[in-house]
Design an enzyme around this catalytic site. Structure first.
Site, PDB file in Angstrom:
ATOM      1  CG  HIS A 172       0.259   2.152  -9.400  1.00 36.03           C
ATOM      2  ND1 HIS A 172      -0.029   1.752  -8.116  1.00 36.03           N
ATOM      3  CD2 HIS A 172      -0.803   2.902  -9.792  1.00 36.03           C
ATOM      4  CE1 HIS A 172      -1.205   2.222  -7.749  1.00 36.03           C
ATOM      5  NE2 HIS A 172      -1.697   2.936  -8.749  1.00 36.03           N
TER       6      HIS A 172
ATOM      7  CG  ASP B 236      -2.022   0.993   1.158  1.00 34.82           C
ATOM      8  OD1 ASP B 236      -2.282   1.530   0.065  1.00 34.82           O
ATOM      9  OD2 ASP B 236      -2.653   1.252   2.207  1.00 34.82           O
TER      10      ASP B 236
ATOM     11  CG  LEU C 205       9.573 -17.277  -3.169  1.00 32.57           C
ATOM     12  CD1 LEU C 205       9.600 -17.218  -1.642  1.00 32.57           C
ATOM     13  CD2 LEU C 205      10.012 -15.926  -3.734  1.00 32.57           C
TER      14      LEU C 205
END
Ligand code: FPP
Length: 251
Positions: free
Chosen positions: A42, A25, A136
């Site tokens: 972004h 955020d 991962l």
């Protein structure tokens, strides 16, 4: 801009959370604070994401879930939605090969219906290419809302009951869990939210029942390995009891 490289090495000696989930955020506020367009926030957010994937792999985290586009993000202006969709397209096109080389397995959670057909295809391609990878696991929550996910599970269960395959009395916590979007993955041990906001905003509500929550006062584009390590150190101070009396080290 460097590509994602993940090494499963240099693991610290302390207990590392197996699954870290992140609410990325503050991209907009990061940009506004610099007089830049939100889109730039972004874009810098994607760079922070690359750093984070690399750091998570190096630290020894096994699963990382990122909140990339929420079911509620459709209420943003059309230009910003286009930008976020474009970023996902570019992220998969530019980074998928490197993620695959680094043995990362990509999983997607969220509602596929209603997405542009090419985005649906890219998401499927990312999952299929990396399906056999054993490093991962990167879970991308895209067009995701936890209440919607639980409602989807409830619909599936209701259908089974309608068909007579399941009795209502046999619906347990495990049954609901089995119909969620990625039922085989462990629950997050640690949920991190950046930007100083202290709420879950419809992210992994079922799975985070016993997660430790860490809220960091930095905007997502500034997130890096040091921030991830700070959140993990805070997690390590917490005593996890899962409703019991004795501290446990995870599920
Ligand atoms: C929150 O910042 C962030 C988002 C809504 C999107 C997160 C997306 C990225 C980090 C990049 C895209 C990811 C991929 C996988 C391509 P905000 O816009 O709500 O910031 P604000 O609260 O300061 O306005």
């Amino acid at each position: 801009m460097s590509e994602v490289e993940v090494q499963q090495s240099a693991k610290p000696a302390f207990e590392v959370p197996r699954h870290v989930a992140i609410i990325m955020d503050g991209n907009g506020r990061w940009a506004a604070a610099r007089g830049l367009p939100r889109a730039e926030g972004h874009r810098r957010g994607v760079e922070a994401l690359r750093r984070t994937i690399r750091a998570a792999g190096e630290i020894g985290v096994q699963v990382i879930t990122i909140f990339s586009f929420s079911a509620e993000n459709w209420s943003r202006p059309a230009t910003e939605i286009r930008e976020l969709m474009g970023l996902l397209r570019r992220f998969i096109r530019n980074d998928l090969a490197e993620l695959h080389r680094s043995n990362v397995r990509v999983r997607i959670i969220g509602e596929r219906e209603g997405l542009d057909a090419d985005i649906g295809r890219l998401l499927t391609e990312a999952e299929e290419l990396t399906r056999a990878n054993s490093g991962l696991t990167l879970v991308v929550a895209f067009n995701y809302g936890a209440r919607q996910e639980i409602a989807r599970a409830a619909r599936h269960i209701a259908k089974q009951v309608e068909r007579g395959a399941l009795k209502a009395a046999d619906v347990t916590v495990a049954t609901v869990g089995a119909f969620l979007d990625a039922p085989d993955l462990p629950d997050p041990d640690l949920v991190i939210r950046t930007s100083g906001e202290q709420r879950l905003s419809n992210f992994l509500l079922w799975q985070s029942a016993y997660s430790e929550l860490v809220f960091l006062p930095i905007y997502w584009p500034d997130f890096d390995r040091a921030a991830l390590e700070a959140a993990i150190r805070e997690y390590q101070q917490r005593e996890r009891r899962f409703g019991g009396l004795v501290a446990k080290t995870g599920s």
